[in-house]
Design a protein around this motif. Structure first.
Motif, PDB file in Angstrom:
ATOM      1  N   ARG A 120     -86.732  29.364 -26.146  1.00  0.00           N
ATOM      2  CA  ARG A 120     -87.663  29.472 -25.042  1.00  0.00           C
ATOM      3  C   ARG A 120     -88.818  30.335 -25.541  1.00  0.00           C
ATOM      4  NH1 ARG A 120     -85.616  33.481 -20.411  1.00  0.00           N
ATOM      5  NH2 ARG A 120     -85.975  35.389 -21.552  1.00  0.00           N
ATOM      6  N   GLU A 121     -89.870  30.371 -24.757  1.00  0.00           N
ATOM      7  CA  GLU A 121     -91.014  31.172 -25.181  1.00  0.00           C
ATOM      8  C   GLU A 121     -90.562  32.618 -25.356  1.00  0.00           C
ATOM      9  OE1 GLU A 121     -95.567  31.992 -23.756  1.00  0.00           O
ATOM     10  OE2 GLU A 121     -94.547  30.182 -23.115  1.00  0.00           O
ATOM     11  N   ASN A 122     -90.906  33.198 -26.476  1.00  0.00           N
ATOM     12  CA  ASN A 122     -90.571  34.585 -26.817  1.00  0.00           C
ATOM     13  C   ASN A 122     -89.119  34.829 -27.178  1.00  0.00           C
ATOM     14  OD1 ASN A 122     -93.165  35.465 -26.475  1.00  0.00           O
ATOM     15  ND2 ASN A 122     -92.863  36.024 -24.349  1.00  0.00           N
ATOM     16  N   GLY A 123     -88.314  33.816 -27.364  1.00  0.00           N
ATOM     17  CA  GLY A 123     -86.928  34.084 -27.733  1.00  0.00           C
ATOM     18  C   GLY A 123     -86.000  32.932 -27.470  1.00  0.00           C
ATOM     19  N   ALA A 124     -84.828  33.271 -26.929  1.00  0.00           N
ATOM     20  CA  ALA A 124     -83.818  32.237 -26.711  1.00  0.00           C
ATOM     21  C   ALA A 124     -82.743  32.734 -25.766  1.00  0.00           C
ATOM     22  CB  ALA A 124     -83.171  31.841 -28.038  1.00  0.00           C
ATOM     23  N   LEU A 125     -82.027  31.779 -25.194  1.00  0.00           N
ATOM     24  CA  LEU A 125     -80.769  32.051 -24.514  1.00  0.00           C
ATOM     25  C   LEU A 125     -79.686  31.811 -25.557  1.00  0.00           C
ATOM     26  CD1 LEU A 125     -81.368  30.087 -21.191  1.00  0.00           C
ATOM     27  CD2 LEU A 125     -81.804  32.498 -21.638  1.00  0.00           C
ATOM     28  N   VAL A 126     -78.714  32.696 -25.628  1.00  0.00           N
ATOM     29  CA  VAL A 126     -77.664  32.586 -26.644  1.00  0.00           C
ATOM     30  C   VAL A 126     -76.371  32.151 -25.978  1.00  0.00           C
ATOM     31  CG1 VAL A 126     -76.414  33.774 -28.482  1.00  0.00           C
ATOM     32  CG2 VAL A 126     -78.753  34.484 -27.906  1.00  0.00           C
ATOM     33  N   PHE A 127     -75.766  31.112 -26.540  1.00  0.00           N
ATOM     34  CA  PHE A 127     -74.504  30.591 -26.023  1.00  0.00           C
ATOM     35  C   PHE A 127     -73.447  30.670 -27.108  1.00  0.00           C
ATOM     36  CE2 PHE A 127     -77.860  28.506 -23.681  1.00  0.00           C
ATOM     37  CZ  PHE A 127     -77.384  28.460 -22.376  1.00  0.00           C
ATOM     38  N   ARG A 128     -72.240  31.030 -26.731  1.00  0.00           N
ATOM     39  CA  ARG A 128     -71.096  30.938 -27.638  1.00  0.00           C
ATOM     40  C   ARG A 128     -70.488  29.562 -27.399  1.00  0.00           C
ATOM     41  NH1 ARG A 128     -67.956  35.167 -26.241  1.00  0.00           N
ATOM     42  NH2 ARG A 128     -69.016  36.562 -27.661  1.00  0.00           N
ATOM     43  N   ILE A 129     -70.201  28.854 -28.473  1.00  0.00           N
ATOM     44  CA  ILE A 129     -69.655  27.498 -28.401  1.00  0.00           C
ATOM     45  C   ILE A 129     -68.135  27.567 -28.516  1.00  0.00           C
ATOM     46  CG2 ILE A 129     -69.615  25.219 -29.500  1.00  0.00           C
ATOM     47  CD1 ILE A 129     -72.343  25.974 -28.366  1.00  0.00           C
ATOM     48  N   ASP A 130     -67.460  26.862 -27.612  1.00  0.00           N
ATOM     49  CA  ASP A 130     -66.005  26.761 -27.662  1.00  0.00           C
ATOM     50  C   ASP A 130     -65.647  25.287 -27.594  1.00  0.00           C
ATOM     51  OD1 ASP A 130     -63.278  26.982 -27.514  1.00  0.00           O
ATOM     52  OD2 ASP A 130     -63.245  27.888 -25.511  1.00  0.00           O
ATOM     53  N   SER A 131     -65.173  24.752 -28.707  1.00  0.00           N
ATOM     54  CA  SER A 131     -64.779  23.337 -28.734  1.00  0.00           C
ATOM     55  C   SER A 131     -63.265  23.191 -28.756  1.00  0.00           C
ATOM     56  CB  SER A 131     -65.394  22.644 -29.952  1.00  0.00           C
ATOM     57  OG  SER A 131     -64.963  23.271 -31.136  1.00  0.00           O
ATOM     58  N   GLU A 132     -62.560  24.293 -28.598  1.00  0.00           N
ATOM     59  CA  GLU A 132     -61.094  24.269 -28.627  1.00  0.00           C
ATOM     60  C   GLU A 132     -60.501  24.204 -27.227  1.00  0.00           C
ATOM     61  OE1 GLU A 132     -59.449  24.139 -31.551  1.00  0.00           O
ATOM     62  OE2 GLU A 132     -61.406  24.117 -32.520  1.00  0.00           O
ATOM     63  N   THR A 133     -61.202  23.588 -26.315  1.00  0.00           N
ATOM     64  CA  THR A 133     -60.692  23.500 -24.950  1.00  0.00           C
ATOM     65  C   THR A 133     -59.601  22.448 -24.860  1.00  0.00           C
ATOM     66  OG1 THR A 133     -62.352  21.898 -24.310  1.00  0.00           O
ATOM     67  CG2 THR A 133     -62.892  24.210 -23.956  1.00  0.00           C
ATOM     68  N   ARG A 134     -58.845  22.528 -23.803  1.00  0.00           N
ATOM     69  CA  ARG A 134     -57.706  21.634 -23.610  1.00  0.00           C
ATOM     70  C   ARG A 134     -58.122  20.171 -23.565  1.00  0.00           C
ATOM     71  NH1 ARG A 134     -54.083  22.988 -18.552  1.00  0.00           N
ATOM     72  NH2 ARG A 134     -55.862  22.044 -17.550  1.00  0.00           N
ATOM     73  N   ASN A 135     -59.255  19.891 -22.975  1.00  0.00           N
ATOM     74  CA  ASN A 135     -59.710  18.504 -22.835  1.00  0.00           C
ATOM     75  C   ASN A 135     -60.672  18.084 -23.936  1.00  0.00           C
ATOM     76  OD1 ASN A 135     -58.256  18.226 -20.473  1.00  0.00           O
ATOM     77  ND2 ASN A 135     -59.936  19.046 -19.233  1.00  0.00           N
ATOM     78  N   ARG A 136     -60.758  18.884 -24.979  1.00  0.00           N
ATOM     79  CA  ARG A 136     -61.658  18.620 -26.116  1.00  0.00           C
ATOM     80  C   ARG A 136     -63.119  18.545 -25.689  1.00  0.00           C
ATOM     81  NH1 ARG A 136     -59.726  17.431 -31.063  1.00  0.00           N
ATOM     82  NH2 ARG A 136     -57.522  17.048 -31.234  1.00  0.00           N
ATOM     83  N   ARG A 137     -63.450  19.260 -24.654  1.00  0.00           N
ATOM     84  CA  ARG A 137     -64.836  19.353 -24.217  1.00  0.00           C
ATOM     85  C   ARG A 137     -65.471  20.556 -24.879  1.00  0.00           C
ATOM     86  NH1 ARG A 137     -64.146  18.098 -17.838  1.00  0.00           N
ATOM     87  NH2 ARG A 137     -63.765  15.880 -18.098  1.00  0.00           N
TER      88      ARG A 137
END
Length: 134
Positions: free
Chosen positions: A13-30
């Protein structure tokens, strides 16, 4: 092609970013994206999302991204200026070879003022740099 996802995602985004932690080890593979922080590059700030405490790993990844992003933006800025030089050359060629009187009337004053302003800034900055070197 690798199927492994990164641990973090940075939504620019302008001036930076939103930071997300990714988790792909969910039960439904989402793929789950959990926002953990907001980054402001201009201020150099990292603000955790909500009551969250960022881990050392989080901070290391975010600071590395900030350094990489700042370097990229700096390189792009110089590239943009060099493209402007190319565009000024193309504009000079256009004015000399193809522009009609009406087209020149439409752009001349604005271009002259912008070029005069740019020249003043560049000359002043050059004089400042030469004064510091002496």
């Amino acid at each position: 092609m690798s199927t492994a996802l990164p641990d973090y995602y940075f939504r620019i985004r302008e001036n930076g970013a939103l930071v997300f932690r990714i988790d792909s080890e969910t039960r439904n593979r989402r793929i789950e994206m959990d926002q953990i922080a907001v980054v402001n590059l201009r201020k150099g700030e990292i603000k955790p999302q909500g009551d969250r405490a960022l881990s050392d790993e989080d901070l290391t990844a975010i600071k590395a991204w900030m350094a990489e992003r700042s370097a990229l933006l700096e390189a792009r800025e110089v590239d943009d200026i060099l493209r402007t030089v190319d565009h000024l050359n193309l504009t000079a060629q256009w004015a000399q070879s193809r522009a009609s009187d009406a087209q020149l009337d439409a752009v001349t004053e604005t271009l002259l003022l912008a070029m005069h302003d740019l020249r003043n800034v560049l000359v002043r900055k050059k004089a400042d740099r030469l004064g510091r070197e002496a």
